[in-house]
Design a protein around this motif. Structure first.
Motif, PDB file in Angstrom:
ATOM      1  N   ILE A 109       0.833  -1.206   0.000  1.00  0.00           N
ATOM      2  CA  ILE A 109       0.000   0.000   0.000  1.00  0.00           C
ATOM      3  C   ILE A 109       0.870   1.259   0.000  1.00  0.00           C
ATOM      4  O   ILE A 109       0.467   2.306  -0.521  1.00  0.00           O
ATOM      5  CB  ILE A 109      -0.998  -0.034   1.181  1.00  0.00           C
ATOM      6  N   LYS A 110       2.076   1.164   0.554  1.00  0.00           N
ATOM      7  CA  LYS A 110       3.036   2.270   0.483  1.00  0.00           C
ATOM      8  C   LYS A 110       3.418   2.569  -0.959  1.00  0.00           C
ATOM      9  O   LYS A 110       3.524   3.726  -1.372  1.00  0.00           O
ATOM     10  CB  LYS A 110       4.317   1.906   1.249  1.00  0.00           C
ATOM     11  N   GLU A 111       3.626   1.504  -1.727  1.00  0.00           N
ATOM     12  CA  GLU A 111       4.122   1.647  -3.101  1.00  0.00           C
ATOM     13  C   GLU A 111       3.008   1.938  -4.100  1.00  0.00           C
ATOM     14  O   GLU A 111       3.294   2.244  -5.267  1.00  0.00           O
ATOM     15  CB  GLU A 111       4.844   0.353  -3.507  1.00  0.00           C
ATOM     16  N   ASN A 112       1.735   1.838  -3.663  1.00  0.00           N
ATOM     17  CA  ASN A 112       0.606   2.014  -4.586  1.00  0.00           C
ATOM     18  C   ASN A 112      -0.394   2.997  -3.980  1.00  0.00           C
ATOM     19  O   ASN A 112      -1.399   2.594  -3.384  1.00  0.00           O
ATOM     20  CB  ASN A 112      -0.064   0.662  -4.854  1.00  0.00           C
ATOM     21  N   PRO A 113      -0.126   4.288  -4.153  1.00  0.00           N
ATOM     22  CA  PRO A 113      -0.965   5.306  -3.492  1.00  0.00           C
ATOM     23  C   PRO A 113      -2.424   5.320  -3.958  1.00  0.00           C
ATOM     24  O   PRO A 113      -3.286   5.833  -3.246  1.00  0.00           O
ATOM     25  CB  PRO A 113      -0.265   6.620  -3.850  1.00  0.00           C
ATOM     26  N   LYS A 114      -2.721   4.739  -5.120  1.00  0.00           N
ATOM     27  CA  LYS A 114      -4.114   4.687  -5.588  1.00  0.00           C
ATOM     28  C   LYS A 114      -4.911   3.611  -4.855  1.00  0.00           C
ATOM     29  O   LYS A 114      -6.138   3.548  -4.960  1.00  0.00           O
ATOM     30  CB  LYS A 114      -4.163   4.440  -7.090  1.00  0.00           C
ATOM     31  N   VAL A 115      -4.209   2.731  -4.102  1.00  0.00           N
ATOM     32  CA  VAL A 115      -4.863   1.639  -3.385  1.00  0.00           C
ATOM     33  C   VAL A 115      -5.272   2.114  -1.992  1.00  0.00           C
ATOM     34  O   VAL A 115      -4.433   2.573  -1.213  1.00  0.00           O
ATOM     35  CB  VAL A 115      -3.938   0.407  -3.287  1.00  0.00           C
ATOM     36  N   GLY A 116      -6.561   1.991  -1.694  1.00  0.00           N
ATOM     37  CA  GLY A 116      -7.048   2.408  -0.386  1.00  0.00           C
ATOM     38  C   GLY A 116      -7.085   1.288   0.629  1.00  0.00           C
ATOM     39  O   GLY A 116      -6.949   1.521   1.836  1.00  0.00           O
ATOM     40  N   VAL A 117      -7.263   0.065   0.149  1.00  0.00           N
ATOM     41  CA  VAL A 117      -7.303  -1.110   1.028  1.00  0.00           C
ATOM     42  C   VAL A 117      -6.630  -2.258   0.294  1.00  0.00           C
ATOM     43  O   VAL A 117      -6.888  -2.481  -0.897  1.00  0.00           O
ATOM     44  CB  VAL A 117      -8.755  -1.512   1.386  1.00  0.00           C
ATOM     45  N   VAL A 118      -5.790  -3.015   1.005  1.00  0.00           N
ATOM     46  CA  VAL A 118      -5.161  -4.201   0.427  1.00  0.00           C
ATOM     47  C   VAL A 118      -5.372  -5.373   1.367  1.00  0.00           C
ATOM     48  O   VAL A 118      -5.268  -5.232   2.593  1.00  0.00           O
ATOM     49  CB  VAL A 118      -3.654  -3.970   0.148  1.00  0.00           C
ATOM     50  N   GLY A 119      -5.725  -6.514   0.786  1.00  0.00           N
ATOM     51  CA  GLY A 119      -6.031  -7.687   1.598  1.00  0.00           C
ATOM     52  C   GLY A 119      -5.160  -8.870   1.260  1.00  0.00           C
ATOM     53  O   GLY A 119      -4.569  -8.951   0.166  1.00  0.00           O
ATOM     54  N   SER A 120      -5.098  -9.812   2.176  1.00  0.00           N
ATOM     55  CA  SER A 120      -4.297 -11.029   2.022  1.00  0.00           C
ATOM     56  C   SER A 120      -5.033 -12.076   1.202  1.00  0.00           C
ATOM     57  O   SER A 120      -6.259 -12.053   1.075  1.00  0.00           O
ATOM     58  CB  SER A 120      -3.980 -11.628   3.393  1.00  0.00           C
ATOM     59  N   LYS A 121      -4.267 -13.011   0.692  1.00  0.00           N
ATOM     60  CA  LYS A 121      -4.833 -14.268   0.202  1.00  0.00           C
ATOM     61  C   LYS A 121      -5.225 -15.083   1.427  1.00  0.00           C
ATOM     62  O   LYS A 121      -4.435 -15.233   2.364  1.00  0.00           O
ATOM     63  CB  LYS A 121      -3.793 -15.011  -0.631  1.00  0.00           C
ATOM     64  N   ILE A 122      -6.450 -15.608   1.422  1.00  0.00           N
ATOM     65  CA  ILE A 122      -6.960 -16.347   2.578  1.00  0.00           C
ATOM     66  C   ILE A 122      -7.103 -17.809   2.194  1.00  0.00           C
ATOM     67  O   ILE A 122      -7.831 -18.147   1.258  1.00  0.00           O
ATOM     68  CB  ILE A 122      -8.323 -15.785   3.024  1.00  0.00           C
TER      69      ILE A 122
END
Length: 454
Positions: A109-122
């Protein structure tokens, strides 16, 4: 001020909470400072005492009553907004983390400022090689539900590195201070289910993206598939209807009403075949509670399910019989049916058409019968998997050995399938003229009542 706030919502799962905290504190956070915040929803199993005794550094927020996942996360998020953490992670209590699960989310999320939420593979805790969720989508066009394309697939090198999606579950995600300041917290009206979808929708409405990434993984303890009551259905359907009535465009309203009417008709018809009347009753209660403004926790809409007839008794089957399962290309149906049938019979083999063989072999370790070796005369019964039993189409290969079964464990033997389809068509014609106009009227009222909240 610390860099990261990690919120864990807990209710009566102290044994799973132990594993979550143990793996969390073994995680790699590089040089980030962090706080772990456990929000306990008035557990009675000693969860709070366990945290106090074993993890005194954990910030424990104790609710006086069970406010559900939405209420628990809401309190933790509001705490994090107040403390101004640069990053905030949300975790379910029944997960196990890998060493780099959270740091990989933060770095992404640091490297992709357009991303507001990032989730894991579950992946599933009981079967770690199987994906439970990695990037999910919301269908605003036809089914008006969520879709999980990679669910039940094997976790291997064929999975994408990134999925740009509509939402990621609060099972394990990371967001930023900026997002929380703009979007706010979870909607506590949900109590449970569709709260993370609603929150992610508000994030995307502001122009940010939701991503799920492959190099961050958790293992999640899935709930039991055979619930004894309608808890899941009640909250799921109530909040699904609320979600879509808030967010669908005006030109989709009639189609949404028709879709929900069709779903209620199907649910009623097949529940009746199973002798399970609690399910449609709970669905109707969910709609009435939306009308009445009964949101949050509402136990009055939950009923004990009637016991369904065992399929062995229903069709006079022998659990020692030689059984074949005919797999489709719908992986969720394949896995649900396989687990169901496997618990009933000891002699099972799997077959699929040649065009699905590569897909099935890459996702199941079991041996698949080859085309040249498949002889239906060797089997007492053949379970033929459909996404829904109404998808049945007559084929020459079908005979008395075949039992048709779908992901909802609706079943029919060969001699009954045509009759079931015809009976359903008649039931639908009658019911549609009753249900649909009434649902439309109710949905219009609910839409006016709640749509301004988005």
């Amino acid at each position: 001020m610390k860099d990261l706030g990690i919120v864990i919502c807990n209710f009566n799962k102290v044994d799973y909470l132990k594993g979550c905290l143990e793996t969390l504190f073994k995680s790699n956070f590089e040089n980030l400072s962090y706080d772990v915040i456990v929000v306990d929803n008035a557990s009675t199993d000693g969860s709070s005492e366990f945290v106090k005794k074993n993890y005194p550094s954990v910030i424990l927020l104790q609710n006086e009553e069970n406010t559900g996942g939405s209420g628990g996360f809401d309190r933790g998020i509001r705490y994090c907004i107040d403390k101004k953490y640069e990053y905030v992670a949300l975790l379910d209590n029944d997960i196990l983390l890998e060493e780099n699960t959270i740091i990989n989310l933060i770095n992404y999320i640091k490297e992709n400022p357009k991303v507001g939420v990032v989730g894991s593979k579950i992946c599933t805790m009981d079967n770690p090689e199987i994906v439970q969720e990695m990037g999910s989508f919301i269908d605003f066009e036809n089914k008006f539900n969520f879709e999980v394309p990679l669910k039940s697939y094997k976790d291997d090198n064929t999975l994408p590195e990134v999925v740009v999606c509509d939402y990621v579950p609060a099972c394990c995600l990371v967001t930023t201070k900026e997002i929380l300041e703009k979007v706010g917290s979870f909607n506590t009206d949900h109590f449970i289910y569709w709260d993370d979808m609603d929150w992610c929708k508000r994030v995307t409405n502001l122009g940010f993206e939701i991503h799920a990434i492959n190099n961050s993984r958790v293992f999640h303890k899935m709930g039991a598939a055979n619930h004894i009551n309608t808890f899941v259905l009640y909250y799921f359907e109530r909040n699904r209807i609320l979600f879509f009535l808030k967010y669908i465009s005006e030109d989709k309203f009639n189609k949404f009403t028709e879709s929900l009417s069709n779903w209620l008709i199907s649910l009623t018809f097949f529940s009746n075949l199973k002798g399970n009347y609690a399910t449609p009753k709970s669905f109707l209660c969910a709609i009435d509670d939306l009308l009445l403004g009964n949101l949050g926790k509402q136990d009055s809409g939950i009923f004990i399910k009637e016991k369904e007839i065992n399929i062995l008794d229903k069709y006079s089957l022998d659990n020692r019989a030689n059984i074949c399962i005919y797999f489709s290309n719908h992986m969720i149906s394949n896995r649900r049916v396989y687990l169901y049938v496997k618990n009933l019979f000891s002699n099972i083999q799997i077959y699929c058409d040649s065009e699905n063989r590569e897909l099935i072999e890459s996702n199941f370790e079991e041996t698949i019968i080859s085309d040249e070796l498949f002889e239906k005369s060797k089997f007492d019964n053949i379970f033929f998997i459909l996404e829904h039993i109404l998808d049945y189409k007559e084929e020459e290969k079908f005979d008395y050995r075949y039992i048709f079964i779908d992901q909802f464990i609706n079943t029919s033997i060969f001699k009954d399938i045509d009759s079931i389809k015809k009976s359903f068509a008649i039931f639908k014609d009658i019911s549609k003229n009753i249900y649909e106009p009434i649902l439309k009227r109710k949905f219009q009222f609910i839409r006016e009542k709640y749509r301004d909240e988005k």
